[in-house]
Design a protein around this motif. Sequence first.
Motif, PDB file in Angstrom:
ATOM      1  N   ASP A  15       0.811  -1.204   0.000  1.00 37.24           N
ATOM      2  CA  ASP A  15       0.000   0.000   0.000  1.00 37.24           C
ATOM      3  C   ASP A  15       0.846   1.255   0.000  1.00 37.24           C
ATOM      4  O   ASP A  15       0.574   2.205  -0.707  1.00 37.24           O
ATOM      5  CB  ASP A  15      -0.917   0.012   1.234  1.00 37.24           C
ATOM      6  CG  ASP A  15      -2.276  -0.563   0.891  1.00 37.24           C
ATOM      7  OD1 ASP A  15      -3.079  -0.767   1.801  1.00 37.24           O
ATOM      8  OD2 ASP A  15      -2.515  -0.787  -0.314  1.00 37.24           O
ATOM      9  N   VAL A  16       1.873   1.252   0.834  1.00 35.09           N
ATOM     10  CA  VAL A  16       2.720   2.444   0.925  1.00 35.09           C
ATOM     11  C   VAL A  16       3.361   2.728  -0.420  1.00 35.09           C
ATOM     12  O   VAL A  16       3.394   3.859  -0.896  1.00 35.09           O
ATOM     13  CB  VAL A  16       3.825   2.246   1.995  1.00 35.09           C
ATOM     14  CG1 VAL A  16       4.800   3.407   1.945  1.00 35.09           C
ATOM     15  CG2 VAL A  16       3.199   2.127   3.359  1.00 35.09           C
ATOM     16  N   SER A  17       3.840   1.666  -1.036  1.00 38.06           N
ATOM     17  CA  SER A  17       4.500   1.848  -2.316  1.00 38.06           C
ATOM     18  C   SER A  17       3.535   2.381  -3.360  1.00 38.06           C
ATOM     19  O   SER A  17       3.865   3.261  -4.144  1.00 38.06           O
ATOM     20  CB  SER A  17       5.097   0.495  -2.746  1.00 38.06           C
ATOM     21  OG  SER A  17       5.406   0.538  -4.097  1.00 38.06           O
ATOM     22  N   VAL A  18       2.323   1.816  -3.317  1.00 37.37           N
ATOM     23  CA  VAL A  18       1.320   2.275  -4.281  1.00 37.37           C
ATOM     24  C   VAL A  18       0.957   3.728  -4.024  1.00 37.37           C
ATOM     25  O   VAL A  18       0.852   4.545  -4.931  1.00 37.37           O
ATOM     26  CB  VAL A  18       0.053   1.389  -4.197  1.00 37.37           C
ATOM     27  CG1 VAL A  18      -1.070   2.012  -4.989  1.00 37.37           C
ATOM     28  CG2 VAL A  18       0.367  -0.005  -4.727  1.00 37.37           C
ATOM     29  N   MET A  72       4.001  14.874 -10.779  1.00 34.72           N
ATOM     30  CA  MET A  72       4.372  15.055 -12.175  1.00 34.72           C
ATOM     31  C   MET A  72       3.279  15.734 -12.978  1.00 34.72           C
ATOM     32  O   MET A  72       3.531  16.626 -13.782  1.00 34.72           O
ATOM     33  CB  MET A  72       4.721  13.698 -12.773  1.00 34.72           C
ATOM     34  CG  MET A  72       5.873  13.075 -12.003  1.00 34.72           C
ATOM     35  SD  MET A  72       6.697  11.833 -12.927  1.00 34.72           S
ATOM     36  CE  MET A  72       8.230  11.758 -12.035  1.00 34.72           C
ATOM     37  N   MET A  73       2.039  15.285 -12.745  1.00 31.39           N
ATOM     38  CA  MET A  73       0.928  15.941 -13.427  1.00 31.39           C
ATOM     39  C   MET A  73       0.838  17.390 -12.965  1.00 31.39           C
ATOM     40  O   MET A  73       0.521  18.285 -13.750  1.00 31.39           O
ATOM     41  CB  MET A  73      -0.394  15.225 -13.084  1.00 31.39           C
ATOM     42  CG  MET A  73      -0.557  13.898 -13.748  1.00 31.39           C
ATOM     43  SD  MET A  73      -0.557  14.066 -15.527  1.00 31.39           S
ATOM     44  CE  MET A  73      -2.200  14.698 -15.796  1.00 31.39           C
ATOM     45  N   GLY A  74       1.127  17.584 -11.680  1.00 30.81           N
ATOM     46  CA  GLY A  74       1.033  18.911 -11.105  1.00 30.81           C
ATOM     47  C   GLY A  74       1.896  19.937 -11.818  1.00 30.81           C
ATOM     48  O   GLY A  74       1.538  21.108 -11.913  1.00 30.81           O
ATOM     49  N   ALA A  75       3.046  19.455 -12.331  1.00 32.65           N
ATOM     50  CA  ALA A  75       3.915  20.392 -13.037  1.00 32.65           C
ATOM     51  C   ALA A  75       3.171  21.010 -14.217  1.00 32.65           C
ATOM     52  O   ALA A  75       3.268  22.199 -14.482  1.00 32.65           O
ATOM     53  CB  ALA A  75       5.173  19.674 -13.526  1.00 32.65           C
ATOM     54  N   ILE A  76       2.406  20.169 -14.904  1.00 34.69           N
ATOM     55  CA  ILE A  76       1.674  20.667 -16.067  1.00 34.69           C
ATOM     56  C   ILE A  76       0.458  21.486 -15.645  1.00 34.69           C
ATOM     57  O   ILE A  76       0.185  22.526 -16.228  1.00 34.69           O
ATOM     58  CB  ILE A  76       1.215  19.502 -16.965  1.00 34.69           C
ATOM     59  CG1 ILE A  76       2.417  18.875 -17.614  1.00 34.69           C
ATOM     60  CG2 ILE A  76       0.258  20.002 -18.020  1.00 34.69           C
ATOM     61  CD1 ILE A  76       3.046  19.727 -18.680  1.00 34.69           C
ATOM     62  N   ILE A 104      -0.350  20.654  -5.878  1.00 35.36           N
ATOM     63  CA  ILE A 104      -1.352  20.205  -4.908  1.00 35.36           C
ATOM     64  C   ILE A 104      -2.522  19.550  -5.628  1.00 35.36           C
ATOM     65  O   ILE A 104      -3.019  18.489  -5.235  1.00 35.36           O
ATOM     66  CB  ILE A 104      -1.857  21.389  -4.056  1.00 35.36           C
ATOM     67  CG1 ILE A 104      -0.712  21.969  -3.237  1.00 35.36           C
ATOM     68  CG2 ILE A 104      -2.992  20.944  -3.158  1.00 35.36           C
ATOM     69  CD1 ILE A 104      -1.124  23.127  -2.375  1.00 35.36           C
ATOM     70  N   LEU A 105      -2.949  20.193  -6.685  1.00 37.55           N
ATOM     71  CA  LEU A 105      -4.074  19.660  -7.449  1.00 37.55           C
ATOM     72  C   LEU A 105      -3.738  18.291  -8.021  1.00 37.55           C
ATOM     73  O   LEU A 105      -4.529  17.353  -7.958  1.00 37.55           O
ATOM     74  CB  LEU A 105      -4.416  20.631  -8.583  1.00 37.55           C
ATOM     75  CG  LEU A 105      -5.774  20.419  -9.227  1.00 37.55           C
ATOM     76  CD1 LEU A 105      -6.857  20.750  -8.238  1.00 37.55           C
ATOM     77  CD2 LEU A 105      -5.911  21.300 -10.454  1.00 37.55           C
ATOM     78  N   GLY A 106      -2.530  18.175  -8.563  1.00 41.65           N
ATOM     79  CA  GLY A 106      -2.131  16.906  -9.149  1.00 41.65           C
ATOM     80  C   GLY A 106      -2.147  15.790  -8.124  1.00 41.65           C
ATOM     81  O   GLY A 106      -2.654  14.698  -8.369  1.00 41.65           O
ATOM     82  N   VAL A 107      -1.599  16.083  -6.953  1.00 40.47           N
ATOM     83  CA  VAL A 107      -1.534  15.042  -5.932  1.00 40.47           C
ATOM     84  C   VAL A 107      -2.924  14.681  -5.421  1.00 40.47           C
ATOM     85  O   VAL A 107      -3.258  13.507  -5.279  1.00 40.47           O
ATOM     86  CB  VAL A 107      -0.630  15.495  -4.761  1.00 40.47           C
ATOM     87  CG1 VAL A 107      -0.709  14.504  -3.627  1.00 40.47           C
ATOM     88  CG2 VAL A 107       0.797  15.629  -5.242  1.00 40.47           C
ATOM     89  N   GLY A 139       3.610   5.915  -5.144  1.00 36.48           N
ATOM     90  CA  GLY A 139       3.570   6.021  -6.601  1.00 36.48           C
ATOM     91  C   GLY A 139       2.529   7.028  -7.058  1.00 36.48           C
ATOM     92  O   GLY A 139       2.775   7.819  -7.976  1.00 36.48           O
ATOM     93  N   ALA A 140       1.386   7.006  -6.371  1.00 37.82           N
ATOM     94  CA  ALA A 140       0.328   7.954  -6.742  1.00 37.82           C
ATOM     95  C   ALA A 140       0.769   9.387  -6.479  1.00 37.82           C
ATOM     96  O   ALA A 140       0.497  10.294  -7.263  1.00 37.82           O
ATOM     97  CB  ALA A 140      -0.950   7.650  -5.964  1.00 37.82           C
ATOM     98  N   VAL A 141       1.456   9.571  -5.352  1.00 38.97           N
ATOM     99  CA  VAL A 141       1.927  10.924  -5.035  1.00 38.97           C
ATOM    100  C   VAL A 141       2.895  11.416  -6.099  1.00 38.97           C
ATOM    101  O   VAL A 141       2.796  12.542  -6.593  1.00 38.97           O
ATOM    102  CB  VAL A 141       2.596  10.959  -3.646  1.00 38.97           C
ATOM    103  CG1 VAL A 141       3.301  12.288  -3.435  1.00 38.97           C
ATOM    104  CG2 VAL A 141       1.559  10.741  -2.564  1.00 38.97           C
ATOM    105  N   ILE A 142       3.850  10.540  -6.450  1.00 42.44           N
ATOM    106  CA  ILE A 142       4.831  10.913  -7.467  1.00 42.44           C
ATOM    107  C   ILE A 142       4.120  11.294  -8.758  1.00 42.44           C
ATOM    108  O   ILE A 142       4.406  12.311  -9.383  1.00 42.44           O
ATOM    109  CB  ILE A 142       5.805   9.756  -7.754  1.00 42.44           C
ATOM    110  CG1 ILE A 142       6.489   9.299  -6.476  1.00 42.44           C
ATOM    111  CG2 ILE A 142       6.795  10.152  -8.830  1.00 42.44           C
ATOM    112  CD1 ILE A 142       7.725  10.048  -6.140  1.00 42.44           C
TER     113      ILE A 142
END
Lengths: 291, 317, 234
Positions: A4-7, A17-21, A251-254, A10-13
């Motif tokens: 779960d932690v890894s998943v 990344m989406m957040g940059a855009i 923040i939105l991306g995460v 992964g979602a946070v990462i």
Amino acid sequence: MKMDVSVALGAVIQGVMMGAIYGLIGLGITMVFAVTGMLNFAHGDFMSLAMYLCLALHTAFNLDPYLSLFVTVPAFFVLGLLLYHFFFRRTLKAEILMVVQLTLGMVFIIENGVLMVFGPDYRSVPNFLLTTVVSMGDMFAVRGTYLVTFLVGGAVGFGLYWLIESTDLGRQIRAIAQDREAAQLMGVNVARVQMLIFAIGIALLGLAGPLLTSILTMEPYFGLHLTLFAFITFVMGGVGNFLGTLIAGYILGVTESMGMLYLGGYYGAAVPYAIFVLLLIFRPHGILGTK
Amino acid sequence: MILLLGLVLVPPRASVFWVHTFTMILLFIYWTSAWNIIGGFAGEINFYHPLFIAAGAYSSTLLFMNYRISPWIGMWVGVAIAVAIGVGCAWICYRARLPHLSFALAAMGFVYMGLYIGTAMEWVTGGTRGLTLRPASDPANMMFGDKATYYYIALVLASGAVALSWWISRSRLGYYMSAIRGNLLAAEAVGVNTVGYRLLAMAISASLTAIGGTFYTQLNLFINPQVAVSITGVISMILFCAIGGFGTVWGPVVGTLLLMPIGELLRLYVAVPGLHLMLYGIIVITVISFAPHGLVPWFQDYAARKRGAAGQAKEPG
Amino acid sequence: MLSVDHVTAGYGVVPVIREIFLEVGEGETVALIGGNGAGKSTLLKVISGLIKPKGGRVFLERTELTALAPHQIVDKGVIQVPEGRRLFPRMNVRENLLLGGRNVRARQNIAPLLERVQILFPILKTKEKQEAGTLSGGEQQMVAIARGLMAMPKVILLDEPSLGLSPLIVGVIFAALSQLKQQGLTILLVEQNVRLSLKIAEKGYVLENGRIVLSGSGKSLLENGQVKASYLGI
């Protein structure tokens, strides 16, 4: 539980990344608002247009979206200049209300134009990085497409931020945003800067579009979603605070990716909007306040 | 203007298709006029209407399907919910002191949130499959066998909305709203309760729209979140209103009557999806390029100028 | 050098200023005095190109300024220090000054210009990094004037520099203005502080209800009975 932690990580990462855009798209809308006072409802639709353009280029010439970038960015810059010159320049002088009508009209034109040409189904554009996976140690792997999006998005975002803070053009932008008349008295050619900023805003969409073709699936009417996301980062960032907008994007991306992970489906999709509503209620001046 | 009134009052004894289409057109006139109260008169562009329509539609339908309560009554529950949503969301936005156009996009945020949550709550809304009513002739429960009855009701609704708009435009409320619309800061400086009046306008608009939502469901006997919460629908209404003229009494009528018949024809005879919407967009941009405030004000200007010229011609040299 | 030729202007149907005729010679300091609402700021807005006049023309030497855009007028060397300072609040002092000096002629000489204004007002150096919005009224006025000087003005228009400032600070400001005058700067000074402005000016104009009602040398206006009664409270 360990998985779960890894998943989750992964979602946070992925969210980051989406957040940059998201931040980049939001910056476009923020800059245009700060300098011209208008909100372009069709903002997201231009990005949608860029994405569909990539699809067309790929279908016709097998052109990889990352290469299409070099076509869309300058093309959209020119498009922005033309649109501003022929439609918005006079509108801003006349009445800000007209901007609503104009941009809503554009929304219908773009969304339905795309619908007519490409059909209503969900589409996506493949690119050469689609299957590349970059591993970061043992913990998890990141898809190449996300990584590129993040790197380019982040670089351009902070590049723009540097431009705004440290260059003469940036000072002009901030001057107009803080006191338009005084800026005129300093010899700033407000009309020209406004046109330039608008064109930059559209060009940014010409950049974000190709980058996101591999991550998002497109459908003709999703332009408004994108406008809304840009708008949320705009408000979250503090309505005109450039750095705030970039951060709000992350923040939105995460929140989006966490929402999709834990709630899934339609509830998950509603999470960013719910966060937005909470923000409006509890911290209306945004995360960094107005600048 | 009086000519227009006469035209609309002639009820067609035409085919079911045309009656239905014109019923929808009248409904849109009704909805556009309702939107005009908050969007045009008060100058507060927003996209809340899909939520109001959904409130009306779902309240009456759910109450009818589950508790056998007549839509005539259920309708008012819808109104209450719509007013609560409209006033509540608007109040949140006013507290946040968002700049003018942001109010509209914030509205869209609420709408999308509502759309997603609504679609997710399948046990209530039926998800994308929606809720279907069985047709019957049951006037007590707002169901009529004869489509023409729906037409007349829609006519009453539309006329009522226009009449209400006319009354508001002449009343003190209308006066305050035009002050707010013209210059918000100046109005506040003078002591006008800008938030209060805008919320009032929102409440009126929400109530009317919700009633329309109930009517719509009874007319079409089907509702699902995508149809009820239609962003395309509200944008169409805003465009109709823009073409006619924001804040004018006849603007919504002119705009809708001008565009929607053509659009509906296109939609049904030309099998290209979305073409009619694209057309609306093109027409809007064209019209406001030469008539920025819409066709009604432009026509009034034109008429005034002609009268002025005629007056000068009559005067002796 | 700067001449205003029968300018009529306003914001709506009724003009605020009518048939204004005014001349500022090279190196001269000219004072424009009048009560609130007389139209002084409107005139400056016309000169700077922010409002287009309904009638009349504005000239800088032989160049007509009337139809030019504000940024073009700045490039020609007509610089305004607006009423209320109008500094960019969220930029620091240095950035405000840099903005002042961004026009075509000035931007070649940024370093020496900065030095000169810092000698004139030493706080510009010490408070360089401070946000302009946090400065005191007097400090802001100094920055505003310095910002105007950074633009290498041929003519500088000052709109009510003493407004809202304590007498001590006003003294400092006017001392600086005297210095600038001695360095040959051409100044059009719009002021409510009639005594100080007429003392420093070679020529003065009195504006009432949108029209020039009196003009003359600074000294003669100071001794003029009407001026004394209306503006000096004597």
